[in-house]
Scaffold this motif. Structure first.
Motif, PDB file in Angstrom:
ATOM      1  N   ARG A  74       2.497   1.646  -3.426  1.00  0.00           N
ATOM      2  CA  ARG A  74       1.497   2.114  -4.389  1.00  0.00           C
ATOM      3  C   ARG A  74       1.287   3.620  -4.249  1.00  0.00           C
ATOM      4  NH1 ARG A  74      -0.490   0.805  -9.076  1.00  0.00           N
ATOM      5  NH2 ARG A  74       0.823   2.628  -9.186  1.00  0.00           N
ATOM      6  N   ARG A  75       1.325   4.108  -3.018  1.00  0.00           N
ATOM      7  CA  ARG A  75       1.128   5.535  -2.772  1.00  0.00           C
ATOM      8  C   ARG A  75       2.344   6.354  -3.217  1.00  0.00           C
ATOM      9  NH1 ARG A  75       0.193   5.027   2.127  1.00  0.00           N
ATOM     10  NH2 ARG A  75       2.150   5.751   3.045  1.00  0.00           N
TER      11      ARG A  75
ATOM     12  N   ASN B 280      -5.400  -0.977  -0.743  1.00  0.00           N
ATOM     13  CA  ASN B 280      -4.970  -0.782   0.641  1.00  0.00           C
ATOM     14  C   ASN B 280      -4.931  -2.101   1.372  1.00  0.00           C
ATOM     15  OD1 ASN B 280      -7.675  -1.240   1.999  1.00  0.00           O
ATOM     16  ND2 ASN B 280      -8.194   0.506   0.696  1.00  0.00           N
TER      17      ASN B 280
ATOM     18  N   PRO C 239       2.546   6.506  -7.667  1.00  0.00           N
ATOM     19  CA  PRO C 239       1.148   6.500  -8.124  1.00  0.00           C
ATOM     20  C   PRO C 239       0.983   6.271  -9.621  1.00  0.00           C
ATOM     21  CG  PRO C 239       1.879   8.744  -7.671  1.00  0.00           C
ATOM     22  CD  PRO C 239       2.963   7.836  -7.174  1.00  0.00           C
TER      23      PRO C 239
ATOM     24  N   GLU D 148       0.834  -1.206   0.000  1.00  0.00           N
ATOM     25  CA  GLU D 148       0.000   0.000   0.000  1.00  0.00           C
ATOM     26  C   GLU D 148       0.870   1.258   0.000  1.00  0.00           C
ATOM     27  OE1 GLU D 148      -3.186   2.286   2.932  1.00  0.00           O
ATOM     28  OE2 GLU D 148      -2.717   0.164   3.275  1.00  0.00           O
ATOM     29  N   THR D 149       1.926   1.244   0.798  1.00  0.00           N
ATOM     30  CA  THR D 149       2.835   2.395   0.849  1.00  0.00           C
ATOM     31  C   THR D 149       3.542   2.583  -0.489  1.00  0.00           C
ATOM     32  OG1 THR D 149       3.210   1.995   3.209  1.00  0.00           O
ATOM     33  CG2 THR D 149       4.777   3.423   2.074  1.00  0.00           C
TER      34      THR D 149
ATOM     35  N   GLU E  65      -5.046   1.189  -8.568  1.00  0.00           N
ATOM     36  CA  GLU E  65      -4.921   2.403  -7.765  1.00  0.00           C
ATOM     37  C   GLU E  65      -5.846   2.306  -6.554  1.00  0.00           C
ATOM     38  OE1 GLU E  65      -5.511   5.980  -9.947  1.00  0.00           O
ATOM     39  OE2 GLU E  65      -4.207   5.394 -11.604  1.00  0.00           O
TER      40      GLU E  65
END
Length: 537
Positions: A303-304, A333, A307, A300-301, A330
């Motif tokens: 992916r953030r 989480n 982006p 998740e991190t 996108e």
């Protein structure tokens, strides 16, 4: 994209790219470049040296080299000589090196002077020469220096006539549970994988691949064969950079890398210590990971932080190459749980089978079996293992269809994607109950204070088996082992709870960067009998 007629030999695209873009960097390493024309020339000379040393079509040539230009030249030289390359972990012991040379029946060994101390005292009778040393060996085997090898004439008329069904490489497993298994891939299976991946991910001539793993790890085939297939460039990551996440992030930025492929560990370290937010990584358009489960909170991190990049979960044992794919959407989480391994690749046929080898219904668990042109020919000189490794079924026309039994337990989601549940050989009995050790690992690793986790069993005495765990905490985390065990106990049924969780600063790793669970279990249990730790390829 430079697209040779398929099927083709794995080294064919190198020659095509050398003709089309001779001055373009094929590989970069430590700030220097090796162009396509230079690689074509030097690998041809290496091939001639090998042929003059007695290498013939179908022979095996071992590679005992750190990732470098020399390793790249040797790899393509071996293929052009008509042989199959046999990569050895650069950190292997003398015993391991000799074991692989014996098992493969290697005709030659290509190495460097820096590896002299790690070479065995003797060599198998099959060996005719060691290439890459500047001084003779005590053993009765010819020694040819790198200078001599690259001063040879080019291959010319000595080029071997090959078929796509000829062996291209043999990769040996770690052997942590017995005799190493040699996974045999042909030019056809290797090229089928390269073509599939190039089309699946839209890989291009203007891409800059990364090479973050050794040649003894199957991930490397994308970096070497898919990149040359499309006429791209590959940056070989120096080993010290892989241990320094901030420096690695700086290198990714400086090299303007566009394609990354590694085990989750390298990406985890970049997330935690690479200060990615301060780097311009806008060129990085494809990030692939495989080999192990990526803990969802860390994914998740990532992916953030990236982006705009495609982040893909790649699944496939070394025996089949990649056979499923899943691109992380996108907004993904950690609350959504583990990332699925996805759907079948365009050239793969998948079955989910029960203990009776019959197909299970959608939504039921079973073992994944794979049939694809990317699949291995079989295990090197292990006919009994080959008989049990494959499932045969009759096709619609009565032909025999052969599927590889992966040993991985999966379940099909309602959307058709597959979830990886664990290894069949990681299912253990504890307190009379069946426990999936990967589920225990997921419970530990899912806690917010934990960075990585591992689970295994220890046989304390006959008939008494307990589950043990180990964890690496996040930076600046201060929770104690007892409180961590209590947190894990709230997530698992009583029979699946580890009786002890050890906190460690780091885990032992295999040469490919995966957690070496057998070494970890032995480290934490002394002479106790350990299980549930197989499969560290």
């Amino acid at each position: 994209m430079i697209q040779p007629t398929f099927p083709a030999l794995l080294h064919t695209p190198l020659g095509l790219a050398a003709d089309a873009t001779p001055d373009k960097p094929a590989f970069r390493f430590d700030g220097a470049s090796l162009t396509y024309s230079e690689l074509a020339d030097t690998s041809s000379r290496m091939a001639r040296t090998l042929v003059e040393a007695g290498v013939r079509r179908g022979d095996r040539v071992a590679l005992f080299l750190d990732r470098s230009f020399q390793a790249t030249i040797a790899l393509f030289g071996i293929l052009r000589a008509g042989a199959a390359y046999v990569p050895i972990d650069p950190g292997a012991s003398q015993q391991r090196v000799r074991e692989i040379l014996d098992l493969s029946g290697a005709r030659c060994l290509v190495t460097t002077e820096a590896k002299r101390a790690a070479l065995p005292g003797g060599f198998p009778a099959s060996m005719s020469a060691v290439i890459g040393l500047s001084k003779p060996l005590e053993a009765e085997v010819d020694v040819i220096s790198w200078e001599e090898a690259l001063s040879s004439p080019d291959l010319g008329a000595r080029a071997q006539v090959l078929s796509e069904t000829d062996l291209a490489y043999i990769m040996f497993t770690s052997g942590s549970t017995g005799t190493p298994k040699g996974i045999m891939h042909t030019h056809a299976s290797g090229m089928s994988y390269a073509c599939m991946a190039a089309n699946l991910y839209g890989l291009r001539a203007d891409d800059r691949f990364s090479n973050a793993c050794g040649l003894h790890f199957d991930m490397s085939t994308l970096d070497y064969f898919c990149s040359t297939l499309v006429g791209a460039s590959t940056t070989i990551i120096p080993d010290p950079w892989l241990k320094l996440p901030a420096s690695l992030a700086e290198l990714i930025e400086a090299e303007r890398l566009t394609v990354w492929y590694s085990v989750p560990l390298a990406l985890l370290q970049l997330v935690e210590f690479g200060d990615l937010g301060s780097r311009d990584l806008s060129a990085l358009r494809i990030v692939l990971y495989g080999g192990e489960v990526f803990v969802p909170k860390h994914l998740e991190t990532l992916r953030r932080l990236l982006p705009d990049a495609l982040i893909g979960n790649v699944y496939g044992p070394a025996e089949t190459n990649q056979c499923t794919w899943f691109n992380v959407p996108e907004g993904w989480n950690a609350d959504r749980g583990p990332v699925p391994i996805g759907a079948a690749c365009p050239n793969a046929d998948l079955l989910v089978i029960g203990e009776d080898d019959a197909d299970v219904a959608p939504g039921e668990t079973g073992e994944l079996a794979v049939r694809a042109p990317t699949m291995m020919q079989g295990y090197w000189r292990q006919p009994e293992l080959n008989r049990t490794a494959f499932l045969e079924r009759a096709g619609a026309g009565g032909e025999t269809q052969r599927y590889y039994r992966t040993g991985d337990i999966v379940i099909e989601r309602p959307d058709g994607n597959l979830d990886f549940l664990g290894r069949r050989d990681r299912m253990v009995k504890s307190r009379g109950f069946r426990v999936e050790l990967d589920e225990v690992e997921r419970a530990i690793a899912g806690l917010p204070m934990v960075s990585e986790a591992a689970a295994f069993t220890v046989a304390l005495r006959e008939g008494v088996t307990v589950i043990r765990g180990a964890a690496i905490l996040n930076p600046d985390e201060t929770i104690g082992a007892r409180d961590l065990a209590a947190a894990v106990a709230r997530l698992l049924p009583h029979f699946a709870r580890p009786d002890r969780i050890e906190l460690l600063p780091e885990f032992p790793r295999t040469g490919s960067g995966k957690i070496d669970r057998r070494a970890l279990a032995e480290q934490l249990s002394g002479e106790a009998q350990v299980s549930g730790v197989v499969g560290n390829a």
